[in-house]
Design a protein around this motif. Structure first.
Motif, PDB file in Angstrom:
ATOM      1  N   GLY A  84      52.672  52.530  53.561  1.00 33.31           N
ATOM      2  CA  GLY A  84      52.932  52.356  52.132  1.00 33.31           C
ATOM      3  C   GLY A  84      53.812  51.131  51.944  1.00 33.31           C
ATOM      4  N   SER A  85      53.656  50.462  50.801  1.00 32.85           N
ATOM      5  CA  SER A  85      54.492  49.273  50.578  1.00 32.85           C
ATOM      6  C   SER A  85      55.953  49.675  50.440  1.00 32.85           C
ATOM      7  CB  SER A  85      54.007  48.504  49.350  1.00 32.85           C
ATOM      8  OG  SER A  85      54.052  49.318  48.204  1.00 32.85           O
ATOM      9  N   VAL A  86      56.191  50.932  50.065  1.00 28.66           N
ATOM     10  CA  VAL A  86      57.569  51.386  49.935  1.00 28.66           C
ATOM     11  C   VAL A  86      58.270  51.380  51.303  1.00 28.66           C
ATOM     12  CG1 VAL A  86      57.144  53.895  50.140  1.00 28.66           C
ATOM     13  CG2 VAL A  86      58.973  53.092  48.688  1.00 28.66           C
ATOM     14  N   ASN A 158      56.792  49.461  36.988  1.00 26.13           N
ATOM     15  CA  ASN A 158      56.689  50.919  36.936  1.00 26.13           C
ATOM     16  C   ASN A 158      58.031  51.417  36.414  1.00 26.13           C
ATOM     17  OD1 ASN A 158      56.540  53.645  37.404  1.00 26.13           O
ATOM     18  ND2 ASN A 158      56.308  53.492  39.622  1.00 26.13           N
ATOM     19  N   ASP A 185      57.419  42.876  43.721  1.00 28.82           N
ATOM     20  CA  ASP A 185      56.658  44.098  43.991  1.00 28.82           C
ATOM     21  C   ASP A 185      55.431  44.108  43.080  1.00 28.82           C
ATOM     22  OD1 ASP A 185      55.653  46.657  44.260  1.00 28.82           O
ATOM     23  OD2 ASP A 185      57.615  47.639  44.220  1.00 28.82           O
ATOM     24  N   TYR A 188      50.708  46.964  41.507  1.00 33.66           N
ATOM     25  CA  TYR A 188      49.620  47.147  40.532  1.00 33.66           C
ATOM     26  C   TYR A 188      48.911  45.834  40.184  1.00 33.66           C
ATOM     27  CZ  TYR A 188      52.148  51.520  40.154  1.00 33.66           C
ATOM     28  OH  TYR A 188      52.769  52.698  40.458  1.00 33.66           O
ATOM     29  N   THR A 215      49.829  46.851  47.895  1.00 33.87           N
ATOM     30  CA  THR A 215      49.525  48.167  48.460  1.00 33.87           C
ATOM     31  C   THR A 215      48.041  48.506  48.372  1.00 33.87           C
ATOM     32  OG1 THR A 215      50.059  50.518  48.378  1.00 33.87           O
ATOM     33  CG2 THR A 215      50.008  49.382  46.259  1.00 33.87           C
ATOM     34  N   SER A 217      47.406  51.684  47.914  1.00 32.92           N
ATOM     35  CA  SER A 217      47.514  53.013  47.285  1.00 32.92           C
ATOM     36  C   SER A 217      46.891  53.093  45.900  1.00 32.92           C
ATOM     37  CB  SER A 217      48.986  53.403  47.139  1.00 32.92           C
ATOM     38  OG  SER A 217      49.597  53.535  48.385  1.00 32.92           O
ATOM     39  N   LYS A 218      46.868  51.993  45.178  1.00 35.17           N
ATOM     40  CA  LYS A 218      46.536  52.063  43.748  1.00 35.17           C
ATOM     41  C   LYS A 218      45.092  51.617  43.518  1.00 35.17           C
ATOM     42  CE  LYS A 218      50.851  53.233  43.270  1.00 35.17           C
ATOM     43  NZ  LYS A 218      51.259  54.573  42.905  1.00 35.17           N
ATOM     44  N   ARG A 226      48.704  56.280  53.109  1.00 37.35           N
ATOM     45  CA  ARG A 226      49.962  55.547  53.240  1.00 37.35           C
ATOM     46  C   ARG A 226      49.774  54.217  53.959  1.00 37.35           C
ATOM     47  NH1 ARG A 226      51.694  55.735  50.080  1.00 37.35           N
ATOM     48  NH2 ARG A 226      53.898  55.471  50.507  1.00 37.35           N
TER      49      ARG A 226
HETATM   50  C1  LIG Z   1      56.231  49.576  41.748  1.00 35.94           C
HETATM   51  C2  LIG Z   1      55.810  50.323  42.949  1.00 35.94           C
HETATM   52  N1  LIG Z   1      56.013  49.794  44.138  1.00 35.94           N
HETATM   53  C3  LIG Z   1      55.655  50.419  45.257  1.00 35.94           C
HETATM   54  C4  LIG Z   1      55.065  51.642  45.210  1.00 35.94           C
HETATM   55  C5  LIG Z   1      54.769  52.344  46.486  1.00 35.94           C
HETATM   56  O1  LIG Z   1      53.480  52.379  46.807  1.00 35.94           O
HETATM   57  P1  LIG Z   1      53.005  52.758  48.274  1.00 35.94           P
HETATM   58  O2  LIG Z   1      54.207  53.075  49.099  1.00 35.94           O
HETATM   59  O3  LIG Z   1      52.108  53.906  48.088  1.00 35.94           O
HETATM   60  O4  LIG Z   1      52.332  51.526  48.767  1.00 35.94           O
HETATM   61  C6  LIG Z   1      54.813  52.266  43.987  1.00 35.94           C
HETATM   62  C7  LIG Z   1      54.211  53.602  43.933  1.00 35.94           C
HETATM   63  O5  LIG Z   1      54.158  54.281  42.983  1.00 35.94           O
HETATM   64  C8  LIG Z   1      55.220  51.586  42.823  1.00 35.94           C
HETATM   65  O6  LIG Z   1      55.043  52.134  41.618  1.00 35.94           O
END
Ligand SMILES: Cc1ncc(COP(=O)(O)O)c(C=O)c1O
Length: 361
Positions: A84-86, A158, A185, A188, A215, A217-218, A226
């Motif tokens: 995940g990027s997080v 976000n 970041d 999206y 990411t 994820s979206k 992840r």
């Molecule tokens: C702004 C932002 N950055 C990063 C993430 C993390 O995404 P992930 O860890 O799934 O890549 C999210 C997930 O909701 C997000 O809203």
């Protein structure tokens, strides 16, 4: 006398842990986590079945880093892949900031930011959004001092779904010292149609202190696997790799990401369909009298005010599981069938906002 409790870092013990969007009842739409409502591509499902789960993954995600590098005209060393990027953001924060150091970001923004900063023992400097729910980049630049190690810019933001423009971002970059890391970041990014919105990858050459987060994820619909990444200077990516938890990016996730890059057209077509729903939702909200900012991510922001919990319950009664955050509600763009339900719920909630006389605005 000894305490009954083990000694934890007080700044950590006081944190409320990250809360996920609620699970949805069977007949409700889960629009609380900005997920992609489309099912995985059959090619992704097939690739997942090929994995030997008794083996560790290839830890550096070499093939995927190479592929992402090709996509952006970068070397594989300029790419860092994480669970995940997080995860990659956590690595960057750990690599850049220690106790006594400051990290500047907008607030309200992604809820993980304060948690990750606290985990590193660094100090969060939260700069309020403008009245239009946008980043106040000049105020963020003004918050930079000799203790600042990182600025995080979230575009689309976000939960408000607003973007930072190229012009605003370049003004920020021009005023920030070159030894302060700026993380853009772009979780999206694929949902953004506005040509004035910043896109980080083309700016990496010009700004040696810039890192961009993306990411799968979206837009790519792989949230459950992840996998996300950062692109930026090799030595910064190396620092992130140095603090990464070894082998945390799984083989199925790497395979699925590679396959998804092979099927980008199909996935971007889905993004287009979600954006059509997003525009319908935004138009419907405007008609009802909401001052929702133009959404650029796969979600919309409803500024409700103090009655936000009550409003979230109304949405739930209509079969919409949304996310209350502060004094607003974030609703993801999901299945086409959810749109009418959402709009009939919001027409009930719109009157819960404080009147102008009450807010004094
Ligand atoms: C702004 C932002 N950055 C990063 C993430 C993390 O995404 P992930 O860890 O799934 O890549 C999210 C997930 O909701 C997000 O809203």
């Amino acid at each position: 006398m000894t305490s009954e409790h083990v000694r934890l870092r007080p700044e950590i013990a006081s944190i409320v842990p990250y809360r996920q969007g609620r699970p949805a009842a069977e007949d409700a739409f889960k629009l609380s986590s900005n997920e992609n409502p489309f099912p995985p591509l059959p090619e992704v499902v097939e690739a997942l079945s090929l994995t030997s789960v008794n083996r560790y993954p290839e830890g550096s995600a070499a093939a995927l880093r190479e592929r992402i590098g090709e996509k952006f005209g970068l070397s594989p060393e300029q790419v860092q892949v994480g669970a995940g990027s997080v995860s990659v953001l956590a690595q960057l924060i750990q690599a850049a900031a220690a106790p006594g150091d400051e990290i500047v970001y907008a607030w309200r923004s992604f809820e993980a930011y304060p948690l990750l900063v606290a985990a590193a023992g660094a100090t969060a400097i939260e700069v309020p959004l403008t009245h239009g729910y946008r980043h106040d980049l000049r105020a963020m630049a003004a918050a930079v001092n000799e203790r600042t190690r990182m600025i995080i810019v979230c575009s689309p933001n976000n939960p408000t779904s607003t973007v930072v423009t190229f012009a605003e971002f370049e003004e920020l970059m021009a005023s920030v010292p070159r030894d302060v890391l700026v993380v853009l970041d772009e979780a999206y990014a694929e949902f953004v149609n506005d040509p004035s919105a910043v896109r980080g990858h083309g700016l990496l050459e010009r700004y040696p202190n810039l890192v961009v987060l993306r990411t799968f994820s979206k837009a790519y619909g792989l949230a459950g696997l992840r996998i996300g990444y950062a692109i930026g200077p090799e030595y910064v990516m190396d620092a992130a790799r140095a603090v990464a938890i070894p082998l945390s990016v799984t083989e199925p996730a790497q395979r699925a990401a590679l396959i998804s890059l092979d099927h980008e057209d199909e996935l971007m077509d889905r993004v287009g369909r979600l954006n059509t729903l997003r525009d319908r939702i935004w138009a419907g909200l405007a008609e009802q009298g909401w001052d929702t900012p133009e959404p650029h991510g796969n979600f919309v922001w409803l500024q409700v005010g103090p009655r936000v919990q009550e409003a979230t319950e109304v949405l739930l009664r209509h079969g919409i599981v949304a996310r209350a955050l502060g004094d607003g509600i974030r609703v993801s763009v999901g299945e086409a069938e959810s749109v009418d339900k959402l709009l009939s719920a919001t027409s009930e909630v719109v009157g819960m906002r404080p009147t102008e006389a009450a807010t004094g605005s």
